[in-house]
Design an enzyme around this catalytic site. Structure first.
Site, short mmCIF file in Angstrom:
data_model
loop_
_atom_site.label_atom_id
_atom_site.label_comp_id
_atom_site.label_asym_id
_atom_site.label_seq_id
_atom_site.Cartn_x
_atom_site.Cartn_y
_atom_site.Cartn_z
N HIS A 206 22.84 51.00 43.98
CA HIS A 206 21.91 50.29 43.11
C HIS A 206 21.07 51.24 42.29
O HIS A 206 20.70 50.94 41.15
CB HIS A 206 21.03 49.35 43.94
N ARG A 350 37.88 37.56 37.23
CA ARG A 350 38.80 37.98 38.29
C ARG A 350 38.50 37.19 39.56
O ARG A 350 37.35 37.08 39.96
CB ARG A 350 38.67 39.48 38.57
N GLU A 448 47.38 47.34 39.77
CA GLU A 448 46.60 48.35 40.50
C GLU A 448 47.34 48.87 41.74
O GLU A 448 46.81 49.68 42.48
CB GLU A 448 45.24 47.78 40.91
N ASN A 471 41.33 52.56 38.75
CA ASN A 471 40.67 53.11 39.93
C ASN A 471 41.55 52.97 41.16
O ASN A 471 41.81 53.95 41.88
CB ASN A 471 39.33 52.40 40.18
N ASP A 472 42.02 51.75 41.43
CA ASP A 472 42.87 51.54 42.60
C ASP A 472 44.28 52.08 42.37
O ASP A 472 44.92 52.56 43.32
CB ASP A 472 42.94 50.05 42.94
N CYS A 519 40.96 48.42 32.57
CA CYS A 519 39.58 48.05 32.94
C CYS A 519 38.99 49.00 33.98
O CYS A 519 37.88 48.76 34.46
CB CYS A 519 39.53 46.61 33.46
#
Length: 590
Positions: A206, A350, A448, A471-472, A519
């Site tokens: 955060h 998503r 992914e 990313n994945d 993305c």
């Protein structure tokens, strides 16, 4: 993250390496905030004292809830919307039954005092968070710790920390802390802090999220900061390199001040690009979309100049509910708010990407050896069809209010594709049966998993569009946990195998006449923009703060000239070495 001193501790000062989470350069005097973690008193209580301890616990929870709600109510109009959302996460965590019931168990069954019970349950839940695969959800352990810390403070009767006073009026200050919660960030934003440094945290903590939303340079995970930085030291926060320089030499300070001025000029230039069409020099239109995590972020994306949302993560609706799943009406309201916030621009939602390895799931399984390879994302959704159709119905209803696309995560099998599409059809039939209004949606799939990239033609036969989650994809292709410090340096978006998969998916989408976007973090990295353009990508989705830097690269690029160069990069054994050789008369951004 280790501390290092490239030139020792002489005239260049001390350098501390952390994670770059919010770009830019901050220079100021260090203000150290002592770690707020309190030692809990550990003692057993008598059976007749149990009710008193439970009452103390309820009192602490209610007091912290009121404190956070007061901060929410007092948020100034110019406060980042992310800050309000994060405060709400803390309020929800206070109400989380997993926390409350666990603490009650330790008090009633083990006769622990309230403080001991609270810290014991924190340890139990912390282990569950540590086992999570999803980086964003794993980082929520820090939020739980901050909530428990506030409750402990109430139980101890201690005052909340206040922004430290500083004698030098007008002196720029850099806040150095172990960690910062959203409530702390709200207090500290009222003081002249120009940068943040924390010992803890990751890219999705955060602190990182709020720092980006406030556009303040920040470095997190700088573990040596609390040992090497002293009160009132002059320090430099290099948010681009993830570097903190303590007591810099005059020539280093002068160099960074020049960089500050250069960055200020660049930001002024980038701001002027906000509403310019995203078109290359040779006339190729490029779609720039935003990734968002809360309904309120939709308005932020529109103000940043995004022409749509390429990824709306819905996990926030499923978090902090003590295993209780959100109902259809709650989801519909959230999705509708995001749709309306887009003001007619398209929104890609998503479906939920959580799973049995997450404590927010009912009946979470203990002892999952490989959470990343377990029952998560679409696998969990298909295993819980009632829950899945609840979400699908809410999305379909929201689609009656604007342009909506639906995106499925982590697909790998044709059977999963067919089942997911069938669930959408059934959800629509259920809405028809009760006369509920709903709208059309395009269906898309995340690419992914390497298996999905290798069978992209079959995916394109079933879906309207594809979105590459780099990313994945990188993580699965290279067998690398990017959050594991021992192997994180091997996480390489320019690995030849990764680039070939990305290139193949883009090419197959073009052949099929169906849109493909990226993305993941690659989309928001300006140093990779020209390469992705050369590979044929015409749709990028990223954090709103990254849009203008990527747009500048697009406006300066000649897409036609990039094609042959991109093929050379693709064929190279060391693609990274070719990046600086981009055509157009200027190098790719470093």
């Amino acid at each position: 993250m280790k501390a290092h001193s490239p030139a020792g501790q002489g005239p260049t000062g001390r350098a501390i390496q952390g994670l770059a989470v919010s770009r830019g350069v901050a220079i100021g005097r260090a203000v150290l905030v002592a770690a707020g973690r309190m030692e809990a008193v550990h003692r057993f209580v008598e059976p007749e004292q149990v009710q008193d301890e439970l009452a103390r616990l309820r009192g602490a929870r209610d007091a912290v809830t009121l404190e956070l709600q007061r901060l929410q109510a007092e948020l100034p109009p110019d406060a980042p919307q992310e800050l309000a959302a994060l405060l709400e996460v803390h309020v929800l965590m206070l109400q989380d039954e997993l926390l409350a019931s666990g603490v009650r168990h330790w008090i009633i069954e083990r006769l622990y005092n309230a403080e001991w019970a609270l810290t014991t349950q924190l340890e139990v839940l912390s282990r569950q968070f540590d086992e999570m695969e999803d980086e964003y959800l794993r980082e929520r352990k820090a939020d739980l710790e901050q909530v428990v810390e506030r409750m402990l403070r109430q139980l101890r009767g201690a005052a909340a920390p206040q922004p430290p006073a500083h004698a030098g009026e007008g002196t720029p200050l850099v806040l150095v802390a172990h960690d910062l919660g959203p409530a702390d960030m709200l207090q500290f934003r009222r003081t002249p802090f120009v940068g943040f440094v924390t010992s803890a945290g990751g890219r999705t903590s955060h602190t990182a999220i709020v720092a980006r939303s406030m556009d303040i340079p920040a470095v997190v995970g700088a573990r040596a900061a609390s040992q090497l930085v002293r009160q009132d030291d002059w320090i430099i926060v290099d948010g681009d390199a993830g570097l903190v320089i303590v007591d810099p030499a005059p020539e280093v300070l002068a160099r960074y001040r020049d960089r500050q001025q250069q960055i200020a000029r660049e930001r002024e230039q980038l701001a002027r690009l906000r509403h310019m069409p995203s078109v290359t020099r040779d006339g190729q239109a490029v779609e720039l979309l935003a990734n968002i995590e809360q309904p309120e972020d939709a308005a932020v994306a529109v103000r940043a100049g995004a022409v749509g949302v390429g990824l709306f993560r819905t996990e926030f609706l499923f978090m902090g509910r003590g295993g209780r799943l959100p109902d259809e009406e709650a989801q519909y309201r959230a999705y509708r708010a995001a749709v309306e916030g887009m003001q007619g621009l398209p929104l890609t939602i998503r479906t939920v990407d959580v799973g049995a390895d997450k404590p927010l799931e009912r009946g979470a399984r203990d002892g999952t050896l490989n959470p990343a390879l377990g029952l998560r994302a679409i696998r969990w959704s298909l295993a819980e069809p009632e829950m899945f159709r609840t979400q699908l119905r809410a999305i379909l209803r929201a689609a009656a209010h604007g342009k909506v696309r639906m995106l499925f995560p982590m697909l790998a099998h044709l059977t999963e594709i067919r089942q997911a599409i069938a669930q959408v059809a059934q959800a629509r039939a259920e809405l028809d049966a009760r006369g509920a209004c709903h709208g059309p949606v395009q269906l898309g799939a995340m690419i992914e998993i390497p298996a999905a990239a290798l069978m992209v033609r079959q995916f394109l036969a079933h879906f309207d569009f594809l979105s590459i989650g780099t990313n994945d994809l990188i993580q699965y292709a290279l067998a690398i946990d990017r959050a594991d410090e021992a192997v994180a340096e091997l996480y390489d978006p320019l690995h030849p195998a990764v680039l070939r998969m990305v290139a193949d998916v883009i090419a197959e989408g073009a052949r099929a006449g169906k849109p493909v976007s990226v993305c993941g973090e690659m989309a928001g990295d300006p140093s990779l923009t020209r390469l992705l353009l050369g590979l044929g990508l015409r749709s990028f989705s990223m954090h709103p703060t990254q849009l203008q830097a990527v747009k500048r690269e697009i406006l300066q690029a000649d897409a036609g000239l990039l094609v042959d160069w991109a093929r050379q990069v693709l064929a190279a054994d060391e693609p990274a070495a070719c990046l600086a050789l981009a055509p157009d008369g200027s190098a790719a951004a470093a």
